[in-house]
Design an enzyme around this catalytic site. Structure first.
Site: not given
Ligand code: ADP
Length: 332
Positions: A73-74, A118, A167, A226
């Protein structure tokens, strides 16, 4: 004017943090939409909306991303800002305790920029209500002197794009949810996409991983990039110390064993959750009791652990509490 100066002084924007590239997670984050693996429909929609907004010369509509922690998401929020060619500011909802915190953040936004919030389901109610006029009509009514003779001032804001991540989409109030023009849900990744993410991360981390090694990491990462990246970083250490630097299937097996991740992708805490229910006659057992027994927060158990256990058919949620399934009993 004095009022504004005082207000300005009060608006400490401690919540707006530019991303820190030294952080490993950020280092592994795809920098371009084309590097983002999977979530095909979401990415396709975003590209289309971004192209349309750019063609009209407008800020992108507000976006709400929902899905389990670590699904990207981030990352997508960063990519939206990148594709739009605008700055992004990030903050976490629980940190916006007072209305003033949010005013500080909003009044400092550059025109067109992305404001990423977030855990938006944890936004305090006052902040949420403040956001309504900001999101819809791009203004804020700020109360300068609360009390009987209260005076307020209308501040106009630049057009901006709010990107919220949650979430727990179900916890957002209906009027808040309705103010997002784009609602996108991220789902856990299939193994072949996770393996691709692992291979790309390995290149960035400058470590070799063979096909079978990447496949095994993907299988044990519960559909979450992650987690896959975290496992990969640990396996890099194992490969360096115990192998020839390459993450093979054997190195991955050994490392996963050291990390306590079993064949179902379960961690120590997953097993403790299941065991706690098993010890109470297979359930039903309340979330509170489980949280106390395993020493983890209820929210974390519900957001980060249970979805995988439920998807794997190891745990069931019933109106009277959590129950362990026959498969769950087998798994522990
Ligand atoms: P969330 O915000 O949903 O908790 P993040 O965007 O922080 O998740 O992602 C967590 C990690 O996973 C980051 O380091 C990101 O690089 C990696 N990641 C997440 N989705 C992908 C994707 N589709 N392709 C490559 N890396 C990803």
């Amino acid at each position: 004017m004095d009022d504004i100066a005082t207000l300005e002084q009060q608006l400490v924007d401690r919540n707006v943090q530019p991303s820190d590239p030294s952080d490993v997670e950020n280092a592994l984050r795809p920098r371009l939409m084309g590097e983002f693996v999977g979530q095909g429909k979401v990415v396709e929609n975003l590209k289309l909306f971004i192209e349309a907004a750019k063609a009209r010369g407008e800020a992108m509509d507000h976006i709400l991303f929902s899905g389990m922690p670590g699904l990207g998401k981030t990352t997508l929020a960063h990519l939206v800002a990148e594709e739009m060619g605008v700055p992004m500011h990030a903050c976490s909802a629980p940190a916006l305790e007072k209305a003033g915190d949010l005013v500080g953040v909003l009044t400092r936004l550059e025109p067109g920029s992305v404001l990423f919030i977030d855990e938006i389901h944890r936004l305090p109610r006052v902040a949420e209500e403040f956001l309504y006029s900001a999101m819809e009509d791009f203004y804020l009514d700020v109360v300068l002197e609360p009390g009987v003779q209260s005076r307020s001032m209308r501040l106009s804001l630049p057009r901006f794009t709010l990107v919220g991540a949650t979430t727990r989409e179900g916890l957002l109030t209906a009027p808040f949810r309705a103010r997002f023009g784009v609602l996108e849900r991220l789902d856990p990744y299939p193994d072949h996409e996770l393996a691709e993410i692992v291979r790309r991360s390995a290149i960035k981390l400058d470590v070799e991983i063979d096909h079978a090694g990447a496949a095994l990491v993907a299988e044990r990462s519960r559909g979450t990039p992650r987690i896959a990246n975290r496992i990969l970083r640990r396996l890099r250490d194992v490969a360096q110390v115990r192998g020839d630097g390459t993450i093979t299937r054997a190195v991955a097996e050994q490392g996963l064993g050291m990390l306590g991740i079993d064949g179902n992708g379960l961690t120590e805490l997953d097993r403790r959750i299941l065991k706690c229910i098993a010890d109470h006659g297979a359930g039903p057992l309340g979330l509170k009791t489980i949280a106390v027994a395993v020493g983890e927060e209820e929210d974390t158990i519900e957001d980060a652990y249970e979805p995988h256990l439920i998807r794997q058919g190891l745990l069931k949620k019933t109106p009277r509490g959590r129950m362990i399934t026959a498969r769950g009993l087998e798994a522990i």
